[in-house]
Design a protein around this motif. Structure first.
Motif, PDB file in Angstrom:
ATOM      1  N   THR A 152       1.197  -4.753   9.546  1.00 14.97           N
ATOM      2  CA  THR A 152       1.662  -3.711   8.637  1.00 14.97           C
ATOM      3  C   THR A 152       3.109  -3.363   8.949  1.00 14.97           C
ATOM      4  O   THR A 152       3.451  -3.094  10.097  1.00 14.97           O
ATOM      5  N   TRP A 201      -6.914  -2.586   4.671  1.00 16.19           N
ATOM      6  CA  TRP A 201      -6.304  -1.268   4.896  1.00 16.19           C
ATOM      7  C   TRP A 201      -7.320  -0.292   5.483  1.00 16.19           C
ATOM      8  O   TRP A 201      -6.978   0.508   6.357  1.00 16.19           O
ATOM      9  N   VAL A 205       0.864  -1.186   0.000  1.00 13.24           N
ATOM     10  CA  VAL A 205       0.000   0.000   0.000  1.00 13.24           C
ATOM     11  C   VAL A 205       0.898   1.234   0.000  1.00 13.24           C
ATOM     12  O   VAL A 205       1.868   1.301   0.769  1.00 13.24           O
TER      13      VAL A 205
END
Length: 323
Positions: free
Chosen positions: A195, A223, A176
């Motif tokens: 993450t 996300w 991301v």
């Protein structure tokens, strides 16, 4: 409208293979009965679409049938040239691929969409990093991206907050890009996805063998949930402040637009001099002091008492410096 939907149905079958009428209806946001009629219309127009009966059945195109890239409006074609961000593409090692794809797309477009697309590329630019900061240095990004694509496990030396270095073996699920920083979504064995900031990867090795992605994992949904939970974890307390008139924009820039918008909506009416009392979430007392000092005399902290004392202490130190 129907012509656009028929083209979407055709492209869905071409991209995904066999799909049930229920799945097509969900994708196109229409009823199953409408899908039946649209499939009949495609078949009548000469598109070789057929149905398989039974529980595992559905609609699909005849093997080998492909449609060319047609039906793009000028606006749709133009928007595609905003998708290939040159900076992120280069970081992923795809700058030449993106440039080549743009050239091929331009060559395939009719004159009017081609003209719109060229103007879009000339007149709009997306610069991802925020002001006053550079994008992260990510020397391992291309290797991470390859592992994500090929579903290969990774062993990495990672620098956590507080400069602590740890070793991790993970299954990489996705990447991301957020505010100029790349984040790896990956799961250690038997654990939920976590993450990792790619810039904090100090050493990296791709391990032999692959892994199976968990069924139903959706990177966008993950996300979105992570971002919401991150904000909830970040704000651990509240402060009551009094702000001068005309300070809303500066306050939003300092503390976040969504935070101040919510605070203003829940706050009381301004007093006779235009000052408003607001309750705002804060990460910590010292972080709040750092933020609120940026507003100078346009803000007064009413509570908690510990934060007001920290503000008074900082102001007293400033007084010693400036007299």
């Amino acid at each position: 409208m129907r012509a656009s939907r028929l083209l979407s149905l055709l492209l869905l079958l071409q991209a995904r293979g066999r799909m049930t009428a229920t799945d097509l209806a969900a994708e196109l946001e229409v009823s199953v009965r409408t899908v039946y009629r649209d499939v009949e219309a495609l078949s009548a127009a000469g598109v070789p679409v057929y149905a398989d009966r039974g529980p595992a059945g559905g609609y699909q195109l005849l093997d080998g049938y492909r449609t060319r890239l047609t039906g793009l409006t000028a606006e749709e074609a133009s928007s595609l040239f905003l998708a290939g961000l040159p900076g992120p593409a280069a970081e992923l090692g795809l700058s030449e691929v993106v440039a080549s794809a743009e050239l091929k797309l331009l060559a395939a477009l009719p004159p009017e969409p081609r003209s719109h697309a060229s103007r879009m590329r000339e007149r709009f630019l997306m610069d991802v990093p925020g002001w006053y900061r550079d994008a992260d240095d990510v020397p391992h990004l291309s290797e991470v991206a390859a592992a994500v694509w090929e579903q290969r496990r990774l062993r990495m030396t990672y620098r956590r907050w507080g400069q602590q270095e740890v070793e991790r073996e993970v299954n990489p699920y996705g990447l991301v890009l957020k505010g100029g920083s790349w984040y790896l979504i990956a799961a250690p064995d038997g654990q939920t996805p976590r993450t990792y900031r790619v810039a904090r990867i100090l050493a990296l090795a791709t391990l032999p063998g692959g892994f199976d992605r968990p069924e139903g994992f959706d990177l966008g949904d993950f996300w979105q949930d992570y971002s919401r939970e991150f904000r909830e974890r970040m704000y651990t307390a509240e402060a009551v402040i009094k702000v001068a008139p005309g300070t809303d924009s500066l306050l939003a820039y300092t503390m976040g637009n969504d935070v101040i918008t919510a605070a203003l909506a829940e706050g009381g009416e301004p007093d006779a001099e235009g000052w408003r009392t607001l309750t705002v979430p804060i990460e910590s007392l010292r972080h709040a002091r750092w933020l609120l000092l940026r507003l100078g005399a346009s803000v007064e902290v009413l509570g908690p008492p510990e934060l007001r004392a920290l503000m008074a202490e900082a102001i007293a130190e400033l007084g010693k410096i400036y007299g």
